[in-house]
Write a protein that holds these residues in place. Structure first.
Motif, PDB file in Angstrom:
ATOM      1  N   ALA A 192      91.438  84.313  36.720  1.00  0.00           N
ATOM      2  CA  ALA A 192      91.372  83.042  35.993  1.00  0.00           C
ATOM      3  C   ALA A 192      92.756  82.531  35.598  1.00  0.00           C
ATOM      4  O   ALA A 192      92.868  81.438  35.022  1.00  0.00           O
ATOM      5  CB  ALA A 192      90.500  83.203  34.752  1.00  0.00           C
ATOM      6  N   GLY A 193      93.799  83.307  35.877  1.00  0.00           N
ATOM      7  CA  GLY A 193      95.150  82.877  35.571  1.00  0.00           C
ATOM      8  C   GLY A 193      95.580  83.129  34.145  1.00  0.00           C
ATOM      9  O   GLY A 193      96.562  82.545  33.663  1.00  0.00           O
ATOM     10  N   HIS A 194      94.867  84.037  33.455  1.00  0.00           N
ATOM     11  CA  HIS A 194      95.184  84.325  32.071  1.00  0.00           C
ATOM     12  C   HIS A 194      95.907  85.666  31.933  1.00  0.00           C
ATOM     13  O   HIS A 194      96.101  86.393  32.915  1.00  0.00           O
ATOM     14  CB  HIS A 194      93.910  84.305  31.229  1.00  0.00           C
ATOM     15  CG  HIS A 194      93.206  82.987  31.233  1.00  0.00           C
ATOM     16  ND1 HIS A 194      93.862  81.795  31.032  1.00  0.00           N
ATOM     17  CD2 HIS A 194      91.888  82.658  31.446  1.00  0.00           C
ATOM     18  CE1 HIS A 194      92.998  80.793  31.090  1.00  0.00           C
ATOM     19  NE2 HIS A 194      91.800  81.290  31.344  1.00  0.00           N
ATOM     20  N   ILE A 195      96.280  86.010  30.704  1.00  0.00           N
ATOM     21  CA  ILE A 195      97.069  87.209  30.431  1.00  0.00           C
ATOM     22  C   ILE A 195      96.234  88.175  29.598  1.00  0.00           C
ATOM     23  O   ILE A 195      95.925  87.885  28.432  1.00  0.00           O
ATOM     24  CB  ILE A 195      98.356  86.851  29.666  1.00  0.00           C
ATOM     25  CG1 ILE A 195      99.207  85.872  30.489  1.00  0.00           C
ATOM     26  CG2 ILE A 195      99.163  88.116  29.331  1.00  0.00           C
ATOM     27  CD1 ILE A 195     100.372  85.274  29.706  1.00  0.00           C
ATOM     28  N   PRO A 205      95.430  86.261  19.742  1.00  0.00           N
ATOM     29  CA  PRO A 205      94.958  85.902  21.086  1.00  0.00           C
ATOM     30  C   PRO A 205      94.024  84.698  21.062  1.00  0.00           C
ATOM     31  O   PRO A 205      93.483  84.320  20.018  1.00  0.00           O
ATOM     32  CB  PRO A 205      94.216  87.166  21.528  1.00  0.00           C
ATOM     33  CG  PRO A 205      93.727  87.770  20.251  1.00  0.00           C
ATOM     34  CD  PRO A 205      94.799  87.499  19.240  1.00  0.00           C
ATOM     35  N   ASP A 206      93.844  84.108  22.234  1.00  0.00           N
ATOM     36  CA  ASP A 206      92.942  82.958  22.356  1.00  0.00           C
ATOM     37  C   ASP A 206      91.481  83.380  22.404  1.00  0.00           C
ATOM     38  O   ASP A 206      90.593  82.580  22.110  1.00  0.00           O
ATOM     39  CB  ASP A 206      93.293  82.170  23.628  1.00  0.00           C
ATOM     40  CG  ASP A 206      94.693  81.599  23.575  1.00  0.00           C
ATOM     41  OD1 ASP A 206      94.903  80.616  22.850  1.00  0.00           O
ATOM     42  OD2 ASP A 206      95.581  82.158  24.253  1.00  0.00           O
ATOM     43  N   ILE A 259      90.111  88.364  34.504  1.00  0.00           N
ATOM     44  CA  ILE A 259      91.092  87.669  33.672  1.00  0.00           C
ATOM     45  C   ILE A 259      92.289  87.231  34.515  1.00  0.00           C
ATOM     46  O   ILE A 259      92.761  86.086  34.408  1.00  0.00           O
ATOM     47  CB  ILE A 259      91.563  88.567  32.512  1.00  0.00           C
ATOM     48  CG1 ILE A 259      90.360  89.137  31.744  1.00  0.00           C
ATOM     49  CG2 ILE A 259      92.499  87.809  31.590  1.00  0.00           C
ATOM     50  CD1 ILE A 259      89.405  88.091  31.237  1.00  0.00           C
ATOM     51  N   PHE A 267      84.659  82.473  32.710  1.00  0.00           N
ATOM     52  CA  PHE A 267      86.042  82.099  32.997  1.00  0.00           C
ATOM     53  C   PHE A 267      86.170  81.160  34.197  1.00  0.00           C
ATOM     54  O   PHE A 267      87.290  80.762  34.552  1.00  0.00           O
ATOM     55  CB  PHE A 267      86.896  83.352  33.223  1.00  0.00           C
ATOM     56  CG  PHE A 267      87.243  84.071  31.953  1.00  0.00           C
ATOM     57  CD1 PHE A 267      88.267  83.615  31.139  1.00  0.00           C
ATOM     58  CD2 PHE A 267      86.525  85.190  31.553  1.00  0.00           C
ATOM     59  CE1 PHE A 267      88.585  84.273  29.961  1.00  0.00           C
ATOM     60  CE2 PHE A 267      86.838  85.843  30.373  1.00  0.00           C
ATOM     61  CZ  PHE A 267      87.866  85.384  29.573  1.00  0.00           C
ATOM     62  N   PRO A 291      98.348  79.528  30.667  1.00  0.00           N
ATOM     63  CA  PRO A 291      97.607  80.796  30.570  1.00  0.00           C
ATOM     64  C   PRO A 291      97.256  81.126  29.127  1.00  0.00           C
ATOM     65  O   PRO A 291      98.059  80.910  28.216  1.00  0.00           O
ATOM     66  CB  PRO A 291      98.578  81.824  31.157  1.00  0.00           C
ATOM     67  CG  PRO A 291      99.547  81.032  31.968  1.00  0.00           C
ATOM     68  CD  PRO A 291      99.673  79.709  31.280  1.00  0.00           C
ATOM     69  N   LYS A 292      96.065  81.670  28.931  1.00  0.00           N
ATOM     70  CA  LYS A 292      95.628  82.100  27.614  1.00  0.00           C
ATOM     71  C   LYS A 292      95.786  83.611  27.493  1.00  0.00           C
ATOM     72  O   LYS A 292      95.739  84.342  28.487  1.00  0.00           O
ATOM     73  CB  LYS A 292      94.169  81.707  27.384  1.00  0.00           C
ATOM     74  CG  LYS A 292      93.929  80.208  27.352  1.00  0.00           C
ATOM     75  CD  LYS A 292      92.454  79.897  27.104  1.00  0.00           C
ATOM     76  CE  LYS A 292      92.232  78.388  27.030  1.00  0.00           C
ATOM     77  NZ  LYS A 292      90.798  78.062  26.785  1.00  0.00           N
ATOM     78  N   HIS A 293      95.979  84.074  26.282  1.00  0.00           N
ATOM     79  CA  HIS A 293      96.054  85.515  26.013  1.00  0.00           C
ATOM     80  C   HIS A 293      94.655  86.008  25.657  1.00  0.00           C
ATOM     81  O   HIS A 293      94.065  85.569  24.661  1.00  0.00           O
ATOM     82  CB  HIS A 293      97.036  85.791  24.889  1.00  0.00           C
ATOM     83  CG  HIS A 293      98.474  85.611  25.295  1.00  0.00           C
ATOM     84  ND1 HIS A 293      99.081  84.368  25.331  1.00  0.00           N
ATOM     85  CD2 HIS A 293      99.414  86.509  25.691  1.00  0.00           C
ATOM     86  CE1 HIS A 293     100.332  84.513  25.737  1.00  0.00           C
ATOM     87  NE2 HIS A 293     100.564  85.798  25.964  1.00  0.00           N
ATOM     88  N   ILE A 294      94.142  86.891  26.493  1.00  0.00           N
ATOM     89  CA  ILE A 294      92.784  87.424  26.334  1.00  0.00           C
ATOM     90  C   ILE A 294      92.895  88.881  25.897  1.00  0.00           C
ATOM     91  O   ILE A 294      93.235  89.757  26.699  1.00  0.00           O
ATOM     92  CB  ILE A 294      91.972  87.306  27.638  1.00  0.00           C
ATOM     93  CG1 ILE A 294      92.087  85.892  28.232  1.00  0.00           C
ATOM     94  CG2 ILE A 294      90.531  87.708  27.388  1.00  0.00           C
ATOM     95  CD1 ILE A 294      91.564  84.792  27.334  1.00  0.00           C
TER      96      ILE A 294
END
Length: 328
Positions: free
Chosen positions: A20-23, A68-69, A17, A121, A3-6
């Protein structure tokens, strides 16, 4: 997939978000809950002007601290400085994404913006709606919490603020957020009703003052309506993601906000209004119209730095309560 930090600068369709499985990370919450004064100072050391909104400076330093990413900036429907802030982030080598709420509240335009976000995403509308269904399960509980604030009086204005403001990103973990919310509601249900001499509404962006809710309680009132924080919780539970973010009043005109505000003031039997404005913010002009169209005792507070209420503001609050008590 890791997971990416958004990170983001203001509430937007966070369902995408999660789908898409991100944080998601609300930079405002990172700023205000941890070394907020130092974050403002650090931004000024980087060259940000003193005569500039502290939330912008706080968001900037919060991004540096969380690394963050991706940073999503709301460039239409929020702060007029967001575009320039994203340029600063780009200069600092952060990937950025610009999201816009259409000023005319056009369904097709907002649908295109959300679709563009989904395409970026790699998620479908079906997946977005599945994420929405998961979050709406929590939002139903927040509606109960909100009702317990103004109807049953089992929840204080500060507690209401805390839970609703954190529903912008669900603290990055909806399961943990829901578990902690369930524990809080279980505890709150056992309380005796809270006293409140003055039923207040808090209008405007969340306060930069650290102790405003505690001060209001000490003076003999409580906040039974947190306007923008409630909007973060998406209380209307509309099945369509586009309709949900059209009903979300904050990105649109002050007249959209007024429709929601007037309805809630009457329903909650609000007796007086505190309208908060941030120094150097364009929303100060909206406050002029709120004051004009709301026929209740109305106090405007302006905050600048993340600090306890200053002596002048405290005096104005004390005078406001004294005048209302005399009228009673």
């Amino acid at each position: 997939m890791i997971p990416k930090h958004i990170a983001f600068t203001s509430s937007f369709p966070v369902e995408v978000i999660f789908a898409a499985g991100h944080i998601p990370v609300d930079l405002n919450n990172v700023f205000i809950t941890n070394d907020s004064s130092a974050k403002v100072q650090n931004a000024e050391l980087k060259g940000f002007p003193r005569t500039f909104c502290s939330w912008i400076k706080g968001n900037y330093t919060a991004a540096l601290s969380t690394n963050p990413d991706l940073i999503i900036g709301i460039v239409e429907g929020d702060c007029s400085n967001s575009n320039s802030l994203l340029d600063i982030f780009t200069e600092d080598h952060f990937p950025v994404y610009r999201f816009s709420f259409p000023a005319d509240k056009n369904y097709e335009d907002l649908d295109k913006e959300i679709t563009r976000l989904e395409d970026y995403f790699g998620v479908s509308r079906k997946e977005t709606l599945q994420a929405k269904q998961r979050l709406d399960k929590i939002r139903r509980k927040l509606i109960i919490l909100d009702e317990w604030t103004w109807k049953e009086r089992l929840v204080s204005g500060l507690e209401n603020h805390y839970w609703l403001v954190n529903s912008s990103d669900f603290m990055g973990n909806p399961d943990r957020y829901e578990s902690e919310l369930d524990a809080f509601l279980t505890q709150a249900k056992k309380r005796d009703p809270l006293p409140a001499k003055l039923r207040l509404a808090y209008l405007g962006v969340p306060p930069i003052y650290k102790n405003i809710y505690e001060t209001i309680i000490e003076l003999g009132g409580d906040v039974l309506f947190n306007e923008v924080q409630r909007q973060f919780s998406m209380p209307y539970l509309l099945p369509d993601i586009v309709s949900q973010y059209l009903a979300y009043t904050y990105p649109y005109s002050v007249f959209d906000r007024l429709q929601d505000i007037k309805r809630e003031l009457e329903k909650r039997q609000i007796e007086a209004v505190i309208s908060y404005t941030q120094s150097f913010c364009h929303l100060q002009l909206d406050n002029l119209l709120l004051r004009k169209h709301i026929d209740l005792p109305f106090l405007t507070l302006e905050g600048d730095q993340p600090e306890d209420i200053d002596a002048r503001t405290l005096l104005r609050l004390e005078s406001f309560f004294e005048v209302h008590s005399e009228n009673d």
